[in-house]
Motif scaffolding. Sequence first.
Motif, PDB file in Angstrom:
ATOM      1  N   TYR A 281      98.464 -37.880  -2.590  1.00 26.72           N
ATOM      2  CA  TYR A 281      99.599 -37.656  -1.697  1.00 26.72           C
ATOM      3  C   TYR A 281      99.461 -36.323  -0.969  1.00 26.72           C
ATOM      4  N   THR A 282      99.887 -36.335   0.287  1.00 25.72           N
ATOM      5  CA  THR A 282     100.062 -35.065   0.986  1.00 25.72           C
ATOM      6  C   THR A 282     101.335 -34.392   0.464  1.00 25.72           C
ATOM      7  N   ARG A 283     101.520 -33.132   0.839  1.00 29.51           N
ATOM      8  CA  ARG A 283     102.739 -32.445   0.399  1.00 29.51           C
ATOM      9  C   ARG A 283     103.979 -33.131   0.977  1.00 29.51           C
ATOM     10  N   GLU A 284     103.886 -33.609   2.224  1.00 29.13           N
ATOM     11  CA  GLU A 284     105.042 -34.291   2.816  1.00 29.13           C
ATOM     12  C   GLU A 284     105.355 -35.576   2.045  1.00 29.13           C
ATOM     13  N   GLU A 285     104.315 -36.317   1.662  1.00 34.39           N
ATOM     14  CA  GLU A 285     104.560 -37.533   0.875  1.00 34.39           C
ATOM     15  C   GLU A 285     105.211 -37.197  -0.452  1.00 34.39           C
ATOM     16  N   ASP A 286     104.791 -36.092  -1.051  1.00 34.47           N
ATOM     17  CA  ASP A 286     105.396 -35.694  -2.323  1.00 34.47           C
ATOM     18  C   ASP A 286     106.894 -35.422  -2.140  1.00 34.47           C
ATOM     19  N   PHE A 287     107.261 -34.915  -0.975  1.00 31.80           N
ATOM     20  CA  PHE A 287     108.682 -34.660  -0.703  1.00 31.80           C
ATOM     21  C   PHE A 287     109.458 -35.956  -0.488  1.00 31.80           C
ATOM     22  N   ILE A 288     108.916 -36.844   0.369  1.00 32.07           N
ATOM     23  CA  ILE A 288     109.734 -37.969   0.839  1.00 32.07           C
ATOM     24  C   ILE A 288     109.571 -39.236   0.012  1.00 32.07           C
ATOM     25  N   ALA A 289     108.530 -39.305  -0.834  1.00 37.10           N
ATOM     26  CA  ALA A 289     108.249 -40.571  -1.503  1.00 37.10           C
ATOM     27  C   ALA A 289     108.142 -40.449  -3.016  1.00 37.10           C
ATOM     28  N   TYR A 669     116.792 -23.184  -7.724  1.00 46.38           N
ATOM     29  CA  TYR A 669     117.847 -24.199  -7.668  1.00 46.38           C
ATOM     30  C   TYR A 669     119.187 -23.555  -7.313  1.00 46.38           C
ATOM     31  N   GLY A 670     119.396 -22.336  -7.778  1.00 46.12           N
ATOM     32  CA  GLY A 670     120.680 -21.683  -7.590  1.00 46.12           C
ATOM     33  C   GLY A 670     120.947 -21.223  -6.173  1.00 46.12           C
ATOM     34  N   TYR A 671     119.898 -20.741  -5.466  1.00 46.49           N
ATOM     35  CA  TYR A 671     120.227 -20.166  -4.154  1.00 46.49           C
ATOM     36  C   TYR A 671     119.190 -20.430  -3.061  1.00 46.49           C
ATOM     37  N   LEU A 672     118.150 -21.209  -3.335  1.00 43.98           N
ATOM     38  CA  LEU A 672     117.138 -21.412  -2.305  1.00 43.98           C
ATOM     39  C   LEU A 672     116.818 -22.873  -1.989  1.00 43.98           C
ATOM     40  N   GLU A 673     116.584 -23.673  -2.996  1.00 44.26           N
ATOM     41  CA  GLU A 673     115.958 -24.980  -2.793  1.00 44.26           C
ATOM     42  C   GLU A 673     116.998 -26.022  -2.368  1.00 44.26           C
ATOM     43  N   TYR A 674     117.052 -26.273  -1.077  1.00 48.21           N
ATOM     44  CA  TYR A 674     118.064 -27.104  -0.446  1.00 48.21           C
ATOM     45  C   TYR A 674     117.380 -28.315   0.172  1.00 48.21           C
ATOM     46  N   PRO A 685     110.800 -31.590   4.803  1.00 47.54           N
ATOM     47  CA  PRO A 685     109.769 -32.001   3.831  1.00 47.54           C
ATOM     48  C   PRO A 685     108.479 -31.191   3.951  1.00 47.54           C
ATOM     49  N   ASN A 686     108.567 -29.890   3.897  1.00 45.20           N
ATOM     50  CA  ASN A 686     107.371 -29.053   3.981  1.00 45.20           C
ATOM     51  C   ASN A 686     107.666 -27.693   3.353  1.00 45.20           C
ATOM     52  N   LEU A 687     106.605 -26.962   3.052  1.00 44.23           N
ATOM     53  CA  LEU A 687     106.759 -25.699   2.337  1.00 44.23           C
ATOM     54  C   LEU A 687     107.175 -24.541   3.243  1.00 44.23           C
ATOM     55  N   VAL A 688     107.283 -24.800   4.539  1.00 36.31           N
ATOM     56  CA  VAL A 688     107.805 -23.771   5.443  1.00 36.31           C
ATOM     57  C   VAL A 688     109.332 -23.788   5.413  1.00 36.31           C
ATOM     58  N   ASP A 689     109.890 -24.973   5.511  1.00 39.19           N
ATOM     59  CA  ASP A 689     111.349 -25.092   5.616  1.00 39.19           C
ATOM     60  C   ASP A 689     112.039 -25.262   4.258  1.00 39.19           C
ATOM     61  N   TYR A 690     111.319 -25.763   3.272  1.00 38.19           N
ATOM     62  CA  TYR A 690     111.883 -25.872   1.930  1.00 38.19           C
ATOM     63  C   TYR A 690     111.573 -24.559   1.205  1.00 38.19           C
ATOM     64  N   LYS A 691     112.603 -23.791   0.926  1.00 43.96           N
ATOM     65  CA  LYS A 691     112.405 -22.429   0.426  1.00 43.96           C
ATOM     66  C   LYS A 691     112.327 -22.406  -1.097  1.00 43.96           C
ATOM     67  N   MET A 692     111.225 -21.896  -1.597  1.00 40.24           N
ATOM     68  CA  MET A 692     111.078 -21.650  -3.030  1.00 40.24           C
ATOM     69  C   MET A 692     111.019 -20.141  -3.277  1.00 40.24           C
ATOM     70  N   ILE A 693     111.356 -19.751  -4.492  1.00 39.21           N
ATOM     71  CA  ILE A 693     111.254 -18.339  -4.828  1.00 39.21           C
ATOM     72  C   ILE A 693     109.774 -17.956  -4.882  1.00 39.21           C
ATOM     73  N   ARG A 694     109.441 -16.836  -4.240  1.00 39.95           N
ATOM     74  CA  ARG A 694     108.053 -16.363  -4.215  1.00 39.95           C
ATOM     75  C   ARG A 694     107.863 -15.229  -5.222  1.00 39.95           C
ATOM     76  N   ALA A 695     106.619 -14.907  -5.481  1.00 41.43           N
ATOM     77  CA  ALA A 695     106.322 -13.889  -6.493  1.00 41.43           C
ATOM     78  C   ALA A 695     107.013 -12.568  -6.169  1.00 41.43           C
ATOM     79  N   THR A 696     107.038 -12.239  -4.872  1.00 41.66           N
ATOM     80  CA  THR A 696     107.641 -10.963  -4.482  1.00 41.66           C
ATOM     81  C   THR A 696     109.159 -10.968  -4.630  1.00 41.66           C
ATOM     82  N   GLU A 697     109.741 -12.155  -4.778  1.00 39.05           N
ATOM     83  CA  GLU A 697     111.191 -12.256  -4.916  1.00 39.05           C
ATOM     84  C   GLU A 697     111.628 -12.376  -6.369  1.00 39.05           C
TER      85      GLU A 697
END
Length: 769
Positions: A281-289, A669-674, A685-697
């Motif tokens: 699966y591509t990353r987009e497929e992992d999101f939508i399917a 889950y609490g404040y980013l992943e929408y 459905p992509n890692l640009v617009d779907y916000k995850m916590i990064r190491a620096t955060e």
Amino acid sequence: MNKYTVINPHSKFTVLNTHVHNIDGVAKVTGRAEYTFDIKLPGMLYGKILRSPHPHAKILNIDYSRALEIPGVYGVVTGKDTLGVKQGIWRRYKDLCDEQILPVDKVRYIGEPVAAVAAITEEIAEKALDYIDVEYEVLQGVYEPLDAIKKDAPEIHEGFERNINVTRHIEWGEVEEAFDEAEYVREDWFKCGGQAHMCMETRAAVSSYTPEKKMTIYSSNQSAYYMQALMAGVLGMREGDIRILAQYVGGGFGGKFELDGAIFCSAILSMKLFRPVKIVYTREEDFIATKRRTPMFYYVRTGVKKDGTFCAREAKVFTNGGAYTGMGATALYLTGFFHSFPYRWKGYRYDGYRVYTNTLPSTSMRGFGAPQAMWCSEQQIEWIAADLGLDPIDMRRKNSHYEGYEVPGQATIASCGIDQCYDEIRQWIASKGTLPANRSIGISACGFMSGGIFNWFDTPYSFSSAVVTLNQDGTVELHVGAQEIGQGSNTTMAIICAEALGVKVTDIKVHSGDTDHCPADLGAWGSRQTLMTGNAVKMAAESAKKQLLEFAYAQSGLNIVYDLDIKDGWVHAIARPERGEEFVQLVRKALRGKDGQRIIGRGYYTPHRKGMISPAYSYMLQGVEVEVDEETGKIKLIDSMTAHDCGQPINHLGLIGQLEGAFSMAAGYGYLEYMPYEDGKLMNPNLVDYKMIRATEMPPANIAEIDTYEPEGPYGAKEAGEGLTNPTAAAIGNALFHRFGIQMKECPVRPEMILDALKEKKEKEAQGK
């Protein structure tokens, strides 16, 4: 900097309680570990999947003749190439087995597989998808559970009135009488969003079917045995004719122990073409399917006395189940159960409704319904304490579980370290002193299970099994059905085996993720492996040790009043530890003495009479220090503290990794992943617009491990890591309430929500309300 402390550490173990690096760590960091993505077989083809663009539609016709004309395309499959079996993980309840991976007549969400192509390259397969013509009759869709239960809502599955997929009811005590005793009652509605599993390794499978009617499947999954059994059902084959291999898996988090399109479509294509077929699966497929964390609407009514004594609680939940059941029925029950945790309620009532919608199916995800439950419960408790003018920690502590407490009709708490957790959190809060004006601290409590005791999969096998075999050179083969998915399961099992046998971890060779050579096991979900597989491993190792020591007694002529033991590879009389012999020498003698027969120990574990849910429960408190930019509404995590009771830690290093990972996922889950949807379509459905916590955060993840003993667990161990996914979001919400006085009822908390809440608060204050 992270701080890690152990409260009341044991020191009686040789291997347990030490820092052991993952036994597969070197292979992973050097790139030698072979994931499904890396598998290449002779003659292998590459598959791609055509997906539905409609949330709800009948499939009238599929014409793939033009696709077959493309050079390099070897074949196409649709639902008509399958047995049309409706499958699901709840095999004991056939009406909940409702999903055809390649549907024959109807699609129910955007992204559902419709056809699959195999070609000489991935690019050609991708191109061929454009040449498959699908004729649809588009139907009206419905996307929210409160809309789907209306009388005039479209029917998503036949026979489910108002699209209600599953209902669950939990109740104990005289609930209304308990509410009558309450001197204060509060009601709230909450909304909890979905969350993507976001595994580093997307779904992937390589299937190879041979003319001898044998199937070998490499796949990224959380239970090789589940995949074997489910594939046998949908392919009409015997389980023993299917081999599943999953030696390295790049994460699961609850999303990979159901059949997915990659596994099923690669197998169907391979059966049709007699060639190995690989689908990644591509990353987009992992999101939508693939499935997601279950979104929920929560109603909570709580009654307490003015002194903070909890009386009664009532909860009603409507979950957005999406198109198919998956593991949603389990999540529906567990969210109701954990909504009562970790407190004592005289009366408790829960009614859960799982509703079909034309969206991505919802299923299990790390926490299994508990993060949603704690988001609602722990915030409302904080607000009640404020309304009554009580200390929220004291109020929680007053009503908490304790060792020996019985959750009526549900569970018995054999070990509980939450009292010490309160001490640690209060001490951490005191150490922070006075915070800047834009910072605040919030806390949240939680408890979690150590594997489920239910057998909805209807397996005739033990819940977990292990086989230990001693080699003549002193090495030990350990075969387990447990699935290593990156959490360190194989290392945990090696430690337990080494401790039980009295040898070193480096002497243990763990074999897992191969159904041809490993015993059946229900896999990695619900935090079950340390306790359940760990018990099986301990039993198998102790059996092998007993056989070896029986030989030692016979060959030594030792007086029967002396006891033998093995520690650190040294076999000796306990009373005279200086006299003995090396483990490897004794194994060789035993082999010769037993006419060359190997010493083999077997172990298994299936819980009995352990309540409705789990044999054991962990406890924890989460504290977070949060900073808010009042101009933008953005949240920043400054610091964190976890006080955690997992019984006896098996491997401190692995435990720290699990807790830090859980905290990261829970904070996201609490404040980013929408996951916003429009007419059934996921909009990011992509890692640009779907916000995850990064190491620096990531803030410092300070941990205090409360070292208790769980009598049901191996060496006293119980759940560690998944449970911490549950309280963090509520702790963030409580931090916002303390400093800014805003009550957040929707998760995740987004900047615009904070700005709106602050604006509303200021307007009310201006009006003198």
